[in-house]
Design an enzyme around this catalytic site. Structure first.
Site, PDB file in Angstrom:
ATOM      1  N   LYS A  65       1.227  -1.121   0.200  1.00  0.00           N
ATOM      2  CA  LYS A  65      -0.074   0.195   0.283  1.00  0.00           C
ATOM      3  C   LYS A  65       0.712   1.124  -0.390  1.00  0.00           C
ATOM      4  CE  LYS A  65      -3.876  -2.373   2.045  1.00  0.00           C
ATOM      5  NZ  LYS A  65      -5.297  -1.788   2.963  1.00  0.00           N
TER       6      LYS A  65
ATOM      7  N   TYR B 120     -12.339  -1.979  -3.930  1.00  0.00           N
ATOM      8  CA  TYR B 120     -12.617  -2.152  -2.149  1.00  0.00           C
ATOM      9  C   TYR B 120     -13.845  -1.706  -2.614  1.00  0.00           C
ATOM     10  CZ  TYR B 120      -8.626  -1.934   0.025  1.00  0.00           C
ATOM     11  OH  TYR B 120      -7.566  -2.999   0.394  1.00  0.00           O
TER      12      TYR B 120
ATOM     13  N   PHE C 264     -15.170   3.750   6.495  1.00  0.00           N
ATOM     14  CA  PHE C 264     -14.088   3.866   7.011  1.00  0.00           C
ATOM     15  C   PHE C 264     -14.124   3.925   5.083  1.00  0.00           C
ATOM     16  CE2 PHE C 264     -13.850   0.247   8.091  1.00  0.00           C
ATOM     17  CZ  PHE C 264     -13.255  -0.570   6.707  1.00  0.00           C
TER      18      PHE C 264
ATOM     19  N   ARG D 119      -1.822 -14.676   4.729  1.00  0.00           N
ATOM     20  CA  ARG D 119      -2.662 -13.327   5.385  1.00  0.00           C
ATOM     21  C   ARG D 119      -2.037 -13.747   6.735  1.00  0.00           C
ATOM     22  NH1 ARG D 119      -6.917 -10.356   4.448  1.00  0.00           N
ATOM     23  NH2 ARG D 119      -7.326  -9.911   6.666  1.00  0.00           N
TER      24      ARG D 119
ATOM     25  N   THR E   5      -5.561  -6.838  10.701  1.00  0.00           N
ATOM     26  CA  THR E   5      -5.773  -5.778  10.462  1.00  0.00           C
ATOM     27  C   THR E   5      -5.151  -4.454  10.899  1.00  0.00           C
ATOM     28  OG1 THR E   5      -8.215  -6.467   9.383  1.00  0.00           O
ATOM     29  CG2 THR E   5      -7.652  -3.827   9.334  1.00  0.00           C
TER      30      THR E   5
ATOM     31  N   ARG F 287       2.419  -6.408   9.410  1.00  0.00           N
ATOM     32  CA  ARG F 287       1.742  -5.473  10.120  1.00  0.00           C
ATOM     33  C   ARG F 287       2.463  -4.834  11.017  1.00  0.00           C
ATOM     34  NH1 ARG F 287      -3.902  -6.842   7.596  1.00  0.00           N
ATOM     35  NH2 ARG F 287      -4.607  -5.089   5.585  1.00  0.00           N
TER      36      ARG F 287
ATOM     37  N   ASN G  97      -2.280   0.237   6.975  1.00  0.00           N
ATOM     38  CA  ASN G  97      -1.415  -1.254   7.426  1.00  0.00           C
ATOM     39  C   ASN G  97      -0.981  -1.328   6.325  1.00  0.00           C
ATOM     40  OD1 ASN G  97      -3.354  -2.216   5.556  1.00  0.00           O
ATOM     41  ND2 ASN G  97      -4.652  -3.014   7.385  1.00  0.00           N
TER      42      ASN G  97
ATOM     43  N   HIS H 180      -2.327  -5.369   2.100  1.00  0.00           N
ATOM     44  CA  HIS H 180      -3.633  -5.397   1.164  1.00  0.00           C
ATOM     45  C   HIS H 180      -3.463  -7.460   1.220  1.00  0.00           C
ATOM     46  CE1 HIS H 180      -7.562  -6.654  -0.227  1.00  0.00           C
ATOM     47  NE2 HIS H 180      -7.148  -7.447  -0.981  1.00  0.00           N
TER      48      HIS H 180
ATOM     49  N   GLU I 212     -10.088 -11.055  -7.520  1.00  0.00           N
ATOM     50  CA  GLU I 212      -9.225  -9.458  -7.507  1.00  0.00           C
ATOM     51  C   GLU I 212      -7.675  -9.762  -8.452  1.00  0.00           C
ATOM     52  OE1 GLU I 212     -10.130  -8.775  -3.136  1.00  0.00           O
ATOM     53  OE2 GLU I 212      -7.973  -9.619  -3.375  1.00  0.00           O
TER      54      GLU I 212
HETATM   55  P1  DAT Z   1      -7.893  -6.524   5.798  1.00  0.00           P
HETATM   56  O1  DAT Z   1      -7.040  -5.311   5.142  1.00  0.00           O
HETATM   57  O2  DAT Z   1      -7.060  -6.640   6.801  1.00  0.00           O
HETATM   58  O3  DAT Z   1      -8.016  -7.734   4.644  1.00  0.00           O
HETATM   59  P2  DAT Z   1     -10.749  -5.644   5.846  1.00  0.00           P
HETATM   60  O4  DAT Z   1     -10.716  -6.155   4.670  1.00  0.00           O
HETATM   61  O5  DAT Z   1     -10.977  -5.494   6.938  1.00  0.00           O
HETATM   62  O6  DAT Z   1      -9.183  -5.624   6.275  1.00  0.00           O
HETATM   63  O7  DAT Z   1     -10.586  -4.175   5.483  1.00  0.00           O
HETATM   64  C1  DAT Z   1     -10.100  -3.209   4.413  1.00  0.00           C
HETATM   65  C2  DAT Z   1      -9.113  -2.152   4.993  1.00  0.00           C
HETATM   66  O8  DAT Z   1      -9.836  -0.965   5.167  1.00  0.00           O
HETATM   67  C3  DAT Z   1      -8.418  -2.873   6.141  1.00  0.00           C
HETATM   68  O9  DAT Z   1      -7.140  -3.157   4.715  1.00  0.00           O
HETATM   69  C4  DAT Z   1      -7.954  -0.948   5.949  1.00  0.00           C
HETATM   70  C5  DAT Z   1      -9.972  -0.579   6.155  1.00  0.00           C
HETATM   71  N1  DAT Z   1     -10.039  -0.851   7.514  1.00  0.00           N
HETATM   72  C6  DAT Z   1     -10.999  -1.631   8.099  1.00  0.00           C
HETATM   73  N2  DAT Z   1     -10.960  -1.501   8.646  1.00  0.00           N
HETATM   74  C7  DAT Z   1     -11.042   0.099   9.089  1.00  0.00           C
HETATM   75  C8  DAT Z   1     -11.562   1.287  10.531  1.00  0.00           C
HETATM   76  N3  DAT Z   1     -11.707   0.849  11.569  1.00  0.00           N
HETATM   77  N4  DAT Z   1     -11.197   2.496  10.761  1.00  0.00           N
HETATM   78  C9  DAT Z   1     -10.097   2.166   8.943  1.00  0.00           C
HETATM   79  N5  DAT Z   1      -9.707   1.784   7.575  1.00  0.00           N
HETATM   80  C10 DAT Z   1     -10.287   0.280   8.226  1.00  0.00           C
HETATM   81 MG    MG Z   2      -9.667  -7.575   3.081  1.00  0.00          MG
END
Ligand code: DAT
Ligand code: MG
Length: 140
Positions: free
Chosen positions: A11, A51, A59, A87, A93, A104, A114, A117, A128
């Site tokens: 990222k 996304y 968010f 993962r 996350t 991370r 973070n 992805h 994807e």
């Molecule tokens: P991951 O990337 O671990 O699969 P996710 O699919 O739940 O997590 O969310 C996608 C992305 O969105 C994540 O990498 C960062 C952002 N994100 C997730 N939860 C968030 C939050 N509570 N506040 C801000 N950004 C968030």
């Molecule tokens: Mg995800």
């Protein structure tokens, strides 16, 4: 165990800090092979499309803006149980909850910024990967 492919994105917060090689090495050290790789700068619309599943989450706007803020490196990782293994190497996350030795834990700045992805299922990995790469660009 099945050989799988998964989509990884390094990222903007990580490319900005010149961490592409360090992160790729963590995947390679875990036994994953980088079978496709490119550095691109997403538009906000492209980030929004990628996304889309998170469109209803609070968010979403912030996430799309961040993903379009600087270049990313998109990669296809191949290996035994690649989806789960990726993962595992990524970590939770929220970096505050990420295990020692994960990407991370080592590099993420916050839950939003973070560093990486990774696809969350083999089914989503196929979708994807096709979003970013043609079959000709995947070279095992
Ligand atoms: P991951 O990337 O671990 O699969 P996710 O699919 O739940 O997590 O969310 C996608 C992305 O969105 C994540 O990498 C960062 C952002 N994100 C997730 N939860 C968030 C939050 N509570 N506040 C801000 N950004 C968030
Ligand atoms: Mg995800």
């Amino acid at each position: 165990m099945a050989v799988e492919r998964t989509l990884s994105i390094i990222k903007p917060d990580a490319t900005a800090r010149n961490l592409t090689g360090a992160i790729a090495k963590m995947f390679e050290d875990a036994g994953l092979r980088i079978v496709a790789s490119k550095r691109i700068h997403l538009t906000p619309a492209q980030a929004g499309k990628f996304y889309e599943v998170h469109a209803e989450r609070p968010f979403y706007g912030e996430l799309c803006e961040f993903m379009a803020s600087a270049p990313v490196v998109v990669q296809v990782l191949e290996g035994e149980n690649a989806v789960a293994k990726n993962r595992e190497v990524m970590g939770a996350t929220n970096p505050a909850e990420a295990a020692e030795g994960t990407v991370r834990k080592a590099f993420a700045l916050s839950i939003g910024e973070n560093s990486v992805h990774g696809s969350d299922s083999a089914e989503n990995a196929a979708i994807e990967i096709a979003f970013f790469f043609s079959g000709l660009e995947l070279v095992g």
